[in-house]
Design a protein around this motif. Structure first.
Motif, mmCIF file in Angstrom:
data_model
loop_
_atom_site.group_PDB
_atom_site.id
_atom_site.type_symbol
_atom_site.label_atom_id
_atom_site.label_comp_id
_atom_site.label_asym_id
_atom_site.label_seq_id
_atom_site.Cartn_x
_atom_site.Cartn_y
_atom_site.Cartn_z
ATOM 1 N N TYR A 68 -45.564 -11.915 -47.089
ATOM 2 C CA TYR A 68 -44.699 -10.912 -46.446
ATOM 3 C C TYR A 68 -44.286 -11.385 -45.059
ATOM 4 C CZ TYR A 68 -43.251 -6.759 -43.926
ATOM 5 O OH TYR A 68 -42.539 -5.873 -43.149
ATOM 6 N N THR A 118 -44.085 -14.357 -43.847
ATOM 7 C CA THR A 118 -43.226 -15.535 -43.837
ATOM 8 C C THR A 118 -41.868 -15.293 -44.504
ATOM 9 O OG1 THR A 118 -44.313 -16.320 -45.873
ATOM 10 C CG2 THR A 118 -45.139 -17.166 -43.754
ATOM 11 N N HIS A 119 -41.682 -14.135 -45.150
ATOM 12 C CA HIS A 119 -40.410 -13.842 -45.814
ATOM 13 C C HIS A 119 -39.691 -12.619 -45.242
ATOM 14 C CE1 HIS A 119 -42.094 -16.587 -48.809
ATOM 15 N NE2 HIS A 119 -40.905 -16.660 -49.365
ATOM 16 N N SER A 120 -40.329 -11.893 -44.352
ATOM 17 C CA SER A 120 -39.734 -10.651 -43.848
ATOM 18 C C SER A 120 -38.621 -10.884 -42.846
ATOM 19 C CB SER A 120 -40.813 -9.756 -43.225
ATOM 20 O OG SER A 120 -41.490 -10.432 -42.175
ATOM 21 N N ALA A 123 -37.331 -6.170 -44.110
ATOM 22 C CA ALA A 123 -38.628 -5.629 -44.522
ATOM 23 C C ALA A 123 -38.700 -5.417 -46.029
ATOM 24 C CB ALA A 123 -38.903 -4.324 -43.786
ATOM 25 N N GLY A 174 -39.238 -8.612 -47.698
ATOM 26 C CA GLY A 174 -40.621 -9.017 -47.478
ATOM 27 C C GLY A 174 -41.581 -8.297 -48.400
#
Length: 331
Positions: A205, A207-209, A213, A216
């Motif tokens: 979460y 590293t991808h948000s 949000a 993520g």
């Protein structure tokens, strides 16, 4: 010096015992993980700062090749960083990270790919039926030969990213967290695996948000599936296949528009720029991930007679000890 570091019973003094695992001759798991993640991020940062352009001509094939080349340094940075910390800090052999290159590796990868592609296909199918997706066209943007070449280059580009992410999040992080938690006698191995999967999902979460949000949350939900696939199989091939299937099918089916897309989708909203991914699609993907977890549990229960956490994940093969039959105490 030994009198300063050790007690009368030849044990390390308490502050040092919290840092150093004497039986395994390496740092304790939490410290290794902290330093390891920092080192991998440094390598990834160095790699992301180098984005070469190989071809200057326009067109889909040069663009696809340039995309592959630009993403390669960061992916290689992550892979090299994980290898370095695994060999130097963890003092382990790389096969401990779920790298099982046996005769069944392609079967595991293919099975994972079917699951991952199925999740994306489910979200597109439900979307076209319920209306949150509109199909504006179905066609090959280039000739068949060019399109097949684009599929190969795009697939390789996505696969490199997926391998790097899975090696870090599942192979390195889950393995180290489980090794550390497995030493707690009152903590069942299944619970240790669950905690490790959750930690890796939170990591995913974070590293991808940056893309939002909601994106993520979707990444974290899919990461639970990827973590379950790893701890039940003991092989990175399964989560790599699932992860690659989700991403690659997204390109073909138009949720991530690119030159290889066969389907042109539109939606009134999206959770991330450059994607055709409304909240409804995210919800269906998460439901699909839940179904996939049940499928994995059923599969491994059918083939193994029971559902179990692969023991090798929590039993490190230390390089200095690999020629010995003795099994080290868990950190």
């Amino acid at each position: 010096m030994s009198r300063i570091l050790r007690t009368e019973n030849e044990q390390l003094r308490l502050p040092l015992r919290l840092i150093w695992n004497e039986s395994e001759r390496r740092l304790r798991s939490p410290i290794r993980i902290l330093f390891g993640i920092v080192i991998v991020f440094l390598f990834a940062g160095f790699g992301s700062g180098y984005r070469p352009t190989l071809l200057t001509d326009g067109g889909p094939i040069p663009e696809a090749i340039n995309s592959l080349v630009r993403g390669l340094p960061q992916s290689m940075g992550i892979v090299l960083g994980v290898i370095l910390v695994s060999v130097v800090l963890d003092r382990r052999v790389l096969s401990d990270l779920g790298i099982r290159l046996d005769s069944h590796v392609w079967c595991r990868f293919a099975g994972g790919f079917v699951i991952g592609a199925g999740i994306t296909a489910l979200s597109v199918t439900v979307g076209t039926v319920t209306g949150y997706y509109n199909v504006s066209g179905v066609h090959v943007s280039s000739g068949p030969a060019v399109w097949l070449l684009l599929v190969g280059v795009t697939g390789l580009s996505q696969l490199l990213i997926v391998v790097a992410e899975e090696l870090l999040a599942r192979g390195y992080l889950i393995t180290n967290v489980m090794e550390g938690l497995d030493s707690i006698p009152v903590l069942p191995r299944g619970m240790a695996a669950g905690i490790a999967v959750v930690i890796a999902s939170v990591f995913f979460y974070l590293t991808h948000s940056a893309r939002g949000a909601v994106f993520g949350v979707m990444a974290a939900g899919l990461a639970v599936l990827l973590g379950v696939a790893y701890v039940l199989s003991g092989s990175l091939a399964v989560p790599i296949g699932i992860h690659f299937g989700v991403n690659f099918a997204g390109g073909l089916l138009g949720t991530q528009p690119m030159s290889v897309s066969l389907v042109q989708l539109t939606s009134t909203t999206t959770v991330a720029e450059t994607l055709v991914l409304p909240v409804e699609a995210v919800t269906v993907r998460l439901v699909g991930a839940g179904i996939a977890i049940l499928v994995l549990v059923f599969w491994y229960h059918s083939t193994n007679g029971r559902v179990r956490i692969i023991p090798s994940i929590v039993r490190p093969t230390l390089r200095w000890q690999r020629n010995s039959d003795a099994s080290p105490e868990q950190s």
